[in-house]
Design a protein around this motif. Structure first.
Motif, mmCIF file in Angstrom:
data_model
loop_
_atom_site.group_PDB
_atom_site.id
_atom_site.type_symbol
_atom_site.label_atom_id
_atom_site.label_comp_id
_atom_site.label_asym_id
_atom_site.label_seq_id
_atom_site.Cartn_x
_atom_site.Cartn_y
_atom_site.Cartn_z
ATOM 1 N N LEU A 14 0.825 -1.206 0.000
ATOM 2 C CA LEU A 14 0.000 0.000 0.000
ATOM 3 C C LEU A 14 0.861 1.259 0.000
ATOM 4 O O LEU A 14 0.545 2.240 -0.681
ATOM 5 C CB LEU A 14 -0.941 -0.015 1.206
ATOM 6 C CG LEU A 14 -2.043 1.017 1.204
ATOM 7 C CD1 LEU A 14 -2.934 0.855 -0.012
ATOM 8 C CD2 LEU A 14 -2.865 0.891 2.465
ATOM 9 N N THR A 94 -6.801 6.579 -1.271
ATOM 10 C CA THR A 94 -5.726 5.759 -0.736
ATOM 11 C C THR A 94 -5.206 6.329 0.576
ATOM 12 O O THR A 94 -4.951 5.593 1.534
ATOM 13 C CB THR A 94 -4.581 5.632 -1.758
ATOM 14 O OG1 THR A 94 -5.105 5.151 -2.989
ATOM 15 C CG2 THR A 94 -3.513 4.694 -1.271
ATOM 16 N N TYR A 109 -10.429 0.510 -0.893
ATOM 17 C CA TYR A 109 -9.262 -0.039 -1.580
ATOM 18 C C TYR A 109 -9.591 -0.322 -3.043
ATOM 19 O O TYR A 109 -8.806 -0.017 -3.937
ATOM 20 C CB TYR A 109 -8.817 -1.315 -0.871
ATOM 21 C CG TYR A 109 -7.513 -1.854 -1.374
ATOM 22 C CD1 TYR A 109 -7.483 -2.936 -2.239
ATOM 23 C CD2 TYR A 109 -6.311 -1.287 -0.993
ATOM 24 C CE1 TYR A 109 -6.294 -3.442 -2.709
ATOM 25 C CE2 TYR A 109 -5.117 -1.780 -1.462
ATOM 26 C CZ TYR A 109 -5.107 -2.862 -2.313
ATOM 27 O OH TYR A 109 -3.932 -3.344 -2.785
ATOM 28 N N ALA A 112 -9.939 3.040 -4.979
ATOM 29 C CA ALA A 112 -8.622 3.633 -5.230
ATOM 30 C C ALA A 112 -7.894 2.871 -6.333
ATOM 31 O O ALA A 112 -7.267 3.481 -7.213
ATOM 32 C CB ALA A 112 -7.799 3.642 -3.953
#
Length: 132
Positions: A14, A94, A109, A112
């Motif tokens: 991430l 994000t 998630y 994004a």
């Protein structure tokens, strides 16, 4: 929980995705504003450099806005704006996913990721072939 704690708790993948998204958006910003999308080399014989961008063109040192343009070019400008906004939305979502513990759900998630993919797909599939 502080911002640094939230960032430290995020996965490495991430963090990498957020960094690459920010760098990609920055390059999109540069390309969005620059008049160097295309260059007419055949005018170099006369000592005139002509550069074309999405919003204006430059001849020598003088830059001017396009007048009336064809509809495909207006569509390219519109999609450049949409890609720019999608990149911003992807980065914001994000960051929210990383920083706000209560908002860590799969839907953010996925949104994004889709925003990043859409911005990248738009640039590589629609804009690059128009100028090469």
């Amino acid at each position: 929980m502080s911002i640094l704690d939230s960032l430290n708790n995020a996965s490495l993948l991430l963090k990498i995705a957020l960094g690459i998204s920010c760098v990609g958006w920055f390059f999109h910003l540069l390309g969005f504003a620059t008049p160097y999308w295309s260059t007419a080399h055949y005018f170099s014989f006369f000592g005139i450099d002509v550069h074309f961008g999405l919003w204006y063109y430059c001849t020598g040192g003088d830059c001017e806005n396009y007048g009336k343009v064809q509809s495909w070019f207006e569509a390219a400008q519109a999609f450049a704006i949409l890609g720019f906004l999608a990149g911003i939305a992807a980065i914001v979502l994000t960051v929210l996913y990383v920083l706000l513990e209560q908002l860590r759900k799969d839907v953010f998630y996925i949104i994004a990721a889709i925003g990043n993919l859409a911005a990248g797909e738009y640039f590589t599939q629609h804009l690059v072939p128009l100028f090469f």
